[in-house]
Each structure stands twice: as C-alpha cells, then as structure tokens.
Design a protein around this motif. Structure first.
Motif, mmCIF file in Angstrom:
data_model
loop_
_atom_site.group_PDB
_atom_site.id
_atom_site.type_symbol
_atom_site.label_atom_id
_atom_site.label_comp_id
_atom_site.label_asym_id
_atom_site.label_seq_id
_atom_site.Cartn_x
_atom_site.Cartn_y
_atom_site.Cartn_z
ATOM 1 N N LEU A 103 1.004 -1.053 -0.026
ATOM 2 C CA LEU A 103 0.126 -0.076 -0.093
ATOM 3 C C LEU A 103 0.853 1.251 0.039
ATOM 4 O O LEU A 103 0.641 2.205 -0.731
ATOM 5 C CB LEU A 103 -0.907 -0.085 1.349
ATOM 6 N N TRP A 104 1.856 1.308 0.973
ATOM 7 C CA TRP A 104 2.759 2.499 0.839
ATOM 8 C C TRP A 104 3.576 2.556 -0.163
ATOM 9 O O TRP A 104 3.674 3.732 -0.621
ATOM 10 C CB TRP A 104 3.806 2.422 2.198
ATOM 11 N N LEU A 105 3.920 1.535 -0.722
ATOM 12 C CA LEU A 105 4.814 1.933 -2.039
ATOM 13 C C LEU A 105 3.668 2.280 -3.140
ATOM 14 O O LEU A 105 4.172 3.175 -4.191
ATOM 15 C CB LEU A 105 5.318 0.428 -2.623
ATOM 16 N N ARG A 106 2.451 1.754 -3.238
ATOM 17 C CA ARG A 106 1.560 2.441 -4.195
ATOM 18 C C ARG A 106 1.341 3.797 -3.938
ATOM 19 O O ARG A 106 1.224 4.676 -5.244
ATOM 20 C CB ARG A 106 0.157 1.430 -4.166
ATOM 21 N N ILE A 107 1.083 4.133 -2.660
ATOM 22 C CA ILE A 107 0.930 5.675 -2.719
ATOM 23 C C ILE A 107 2.124 6.583 -2.968
ATOM 24 O O ILE A 107 1.928 7.511 -3.714
ATOM 25 C CB ILE A 107 0.620 5.864 -0.949
ATOM 26 N N ARG A 108 3.182 6.092 -2.426
ATOM 27 C CA ARG A 108 4.546 6.517 -3.023
ATOM 28 C C ARG A 108 4.640 6.695 -4.530
ATOM 29 O O ARG A 108 4.895 7.793 -5.016
ATOM 30 C CB ARG A 108 5.866 5.847 -2.303
ATOM 31 N N ASP A 109 4.321 5.559 -5.119
ATOM 32 C CA ASP A 109 4.437 5.747 -6.710
ATOM 33 C C ASP A 109 3.409 6.840 -7.384
ATOM 34 O O ASP A 109 3.808 7.459 -8.382
ATOM 35 C CB ASP A 109 4.273 4.481 -7.283
#
Length: 139
Positions: A103-109
């Motif tokens: 989730l955090w990686l998707r938000i960051r991206d």
C-alpha cells in the motif's frame, strides 16, 4: 507525505520565474511582495534551488533569478525533492508487513507520478485556465 512551507514557497518562486521566462531575471523582492511572503525566507529557499541547477542568479541592479531552461523541462518533483527530500509517505517502509508495504509503495509511486509528470508549464497553464470568481451585484 506532508509538504511544508519550504516546498510550497519553493513552488511559488519557481512558478513566478516560469511566468517571467525569457523576460530577464526576477528579483525575489518582487515575488515576496506579490505573494506577501518573507524575502529572507525566499532567499533561504533560493540557495538549494540554485545549487541544484533549477534556477540561476543574476547579479547587478537589474538582477534576480531566472530559470536555466524552459518551464516544461522542470517538474514539480524536481523542486519538491530539492526542498523536502525523498518522496516517501511513511518512514521505514521496508519494515512493514507485505500488505502494508504494498500500500505505502503504491501511494509513494502515485505521488511521484503526479509530481514528476507535472511541469512548471502545466502549473502556469492551470493557473491561467482557473475560472475567476465572478462579481455578485446586489440591488
């Protein structure tokens, strides 16, 4: 991720310089006055922007700052990274469990994508296209 006044005011400087692109240098004093900001604070922000090559300083009576390249060649991500650091929604993503980490990686991206694909030219155009508030007359 929260953008501080450094990032917000840095974008203000860059948008002002982009609006004046090709017209010579713009003094920070003029930007500060137009946006009711501290000239000293803008000077502090100009230093890292200049060191990163995002702006150039011009000395002299008619000096100030200018962009070294076209507004469409500078992204909001370039500016935010210089003033705010890496774009991360949370600290220690690598320590999270896989579901949260994804989730955090998707938000960051997603945030990176928006910042990296939004140029100064886009921001100027958006400001010009923004509908102005109509006057309301009462009789």
């Amino acid at each position: 991720m929260k953008i501080s006044t450094k990032g917000r005011y840095g974008l203000t400087i860059m948008i002002a310089l982009a609006k004046n692109y090709g017209d010579g240098p713009t003094p920070l004093k003029a930007i500060a006055k137009a946006h009711q900001l501290s000239e000293n604070y803008l000077e502090q922000l100009a230093t890292p922007l200049r060191n990163a090559g995002l702006i150039q300083s011009v000395r002299g009576a008619y000096g100030g700052y200018k962009l070294p390249c076209k507004p469409e060649e500078i992204s909001a991500g370039d500016i935010i990274r210089v003033l705010e650091g890496p774009i991360t929604p949370v600290e220690g993503i690598e320590d999270e469990e896989p579901a949260k980490q994804a989730l955090w990686l998707r938000i960051r991206d997603a945030v990176k994508d928006v910042l990296d694909n939004t140029t100064l030219e886009d921001l100027i155009r958006h400001e010009l296209d923004e509908p102005k508030e109509a006057y309301m007359f009462y009789i």
